[in-house]
Design an enzyme around this catalytic site. Structure first.
Site, PDB file in Angstrom:
ATOM      1  N   LYS A 299      -6.371   7.638  -1.163  1.00  0.00           N
ATOM      2  CA  LYS A 299      -6.893   6.317  -1.535  1.00  0.00           C
ATOM      3  C   LYS A 299      -7.591   5.664  -0.340  1.00  0.00           C
ATOM      4  O   LYS A 299      -8.665   5.089  -0.470  1.00  0.00           O
ATOM      5  CB  LYS A 299      -5.753   5.425  -2.045  1.00  0.00           C
ATOM      6  CG  LYS A 299      -5.180   5.904  -3.368  1.00  0.00           C
ATOM      7  CD  LYS A 299      -3.955   5.105  -3.770  1.00  0.00           C
ATOM      8  CE  LYS A 299      -3.298   5.712  -5.001  1.00  0.00           C
ATOM      9  NZ  LYS A 299      -2.042   5.086  -5.367  1.00  0.00           N
TER      10      LYS A 299
ATOM     11  N   ASP B  75      -1.137  11.117  -1.111  1.00  0.00           N
ATOM     12  CA  ASP B  75      -1.787  10.343  -2.171  1.00  0.00           C
ATOM     13  C   ASP B  75      -2.322   9.011  -1.604  1.00  0.00           C
ATOM     14  O   ASP B  75      -3.443   8.608  -1.914  1.00  0.00           O
ATOM     15  CB  ASP B  75      -0.777  10.096  -3.296  1.00  0.00           C
ATOM     16  CG  ASP B  75      -1.441   9.541  -4.531  1.00  0.00           C
ATOM     17  OD1 ASP B  75      -2.341  10.224  -5.069  1.00  0.00           O
ATOM     18  OD2 ASP B  75      -1.101   8.412  -4.947  1.00  0.00           O
TER      19      ASP B  75
END
Ligand SMILES: NC(=O)c1ccc[n+]([C@@H]2O[C@H](COP(=O)([O-])OP(=O)(O)OC[C@H]3O[C@@H](n4cnc5c(N)ncnc54)[C@H](OP(=O)(O)O)[C@@H]3O)[C@@H](O)[C@H]2O)c1
Length: 357
Positions: A217, A213
């Site tokens: 980003k 995750d």
């Protein structure tokens, strides 16, 4: 302005409430079963409340019948709002990965899009370029650092002609929480169990501990800087060994204490050098890394507590980095980031506390 919200989950439902509070209409809401489109110009707050409560109670939108709404498939819904809705925006608050279902069709019909969902932007480079081809038709603030003004800061730096040397940050509230508890001397396995119980991790903590995750980003930041990296190019350090990947969740949780000593050694090694251990992402011209780093005690990253995020931009002109810091997760701030993006696209048509400037 009229919103169509794909992903009527935690963020999507709060977004609808916040939108109505400042006079923005919600014309359609979608879950994985279909798109409920208002037969009027937009839903009333009573109608949205009823749909929201039904969804919260576990119903699917396809099972909710209301006399003032029709259930459509995504493409038909996008077609409908492009033709019938005034100043439409499609907001993506799902975690669905395929941009060809409603995002690219919206753009093809000149409907701007706003994303909290990272996945469509971190698939193929070809899809990323299609999605971001026209800058006045896309905003993506809430994909990185939730509602924090991260991507707008990056955009302003790049627009000024400045040159980015390094973007570094703690981009996960969950990993931030875990690392600051480890710093205080807590055991890794206890901290993960505690974070899971408090709802700070995904239902399967490996989704956070894998670092993927955070890498997504960082990839969004990198691609917005004009780099062409893919997820597979990123060096990602997971906080568990590869053999823990394919076991059941229960087995994973029971094996966590096996990792205590390994993690503890890393924390102690940093302490021995008078440093703190943090999980960061670094984006440089030569590549992207997501993993554990030892940071100086006096650095802004070391001062982070709990779930806060911090992103620093080191550039040709900002040699002492520009830093954005604050809550980097949570449904209220994430939805507020999406709404702020919508205002950025159509803001001049709506009056807020900022006035008419
Ligand atoms: N929560 C946060 O603090 C936060 C912060 C920053 C970014 N985000 C991002 O925001 C997004 C939403 O997060 P959340 O916490 O609200 O998730 P959530 O509660 O799980 O909601 C996701 C929603 O997306 C719907 N969905 C799935 N596939 C879909 C599709 N093909 N078309 C339309 N809707 C679809 C789901 O429908 P069903 O109910 O039918 O499954 C569900 O309603 C995620 O991408 C997340 O990474 C969240």
């Amino acid at each position: 302005m009229n919103l169509t919200v794909f992903g009527f989950g935690s963020v999507g439902r709060v977004l609808c409430r916040q939108a109505l509070d400042i006079g923005i209409g919600v014309v359609a809401v979608a879950d994985s079963t279909g798109v409920l489109v208002s037969s009027n110009s937009s839903f009333s707050s009573e109608e949205l409340n009823t749909i929201s409560k039904a969804k919260e109670s576990g119903k699917r939108l396809s099972d909710i019948s209301t006399p003032t709404a029709t259930l459509l498939q995504p493409l038909d819904a996008v077609d409908y709002i492009a033709k019938n809705s005034q100043s439409p925006v499609v907001a993506d608050c799902s975690a669905y990965d395929d941009p060809s279902t409603y995002l690219l069709p919206a753009l093809a019909r000149n409907v701007p899009i706003v994303l909290a969902n990272k996945k469509p932007l971190t698939g193929t480079m070809e899809d990323f370029l299609k999605l971001t081809e026209r800058r006045d038709f896309i905003r993506l603030e809430s994909t990185v650092g939730a509602g924090l003004p991260t991507m707008i800061t990056l955009r302003r730096i790049l627009d000024s002609g400045d040159e980015i040397k390094k973007v570094e940050g703690q981009l996960s509230g969950t990993l931030g929480y875990i690392l600051s508890a480890l710093q205080k001397g807590d055991k890794f396995s206890d901290v993960v169990v505690d974070a899971k119980a408090k709802g700070f991790t995904e239902p399967d903590p490996r989704d956070d501990l894998s670092g993927v995750d955070v890498a997504r980003k960082a990839l969004i930041i990198s691609r917005c800087m004009g780099q062409s990296f893919n997820l597979s190019d990123i060096e990602i350090e997971a906080l568990y060994p590869p053999e823990f990947e394919d076991i059941s969740l229960d087995e994973f949780m029971s094996k966590l204490p096996e990792l205590d000593e390994i993690v503890d050694d890393k924390v102690k090694s940093a302490k021995g050098k008078d440093k703190f251990l943090r999980y960061t992402a670094t984006v440089k011209p030569e590549g992207i890394r997501a993993g554990l780093v030892e940071v100086e005690k006096a650095s802004p990253l070391a001062s982070l507590e709990g779930t806060d995020n911090l992103i620093s931009f080191e550039t040709k002109w900002y040699t002492s980095p520009t830093v954005v810091r604050g809550p980097g997760a949570g449904v209220e701030v994430t939805a507020a980031g999406v709404l702020s993006d919508c205002m950025d696209l159509y803001g001049s048509k709506v009056r807020t506390q900022w006035g008419n400037l």
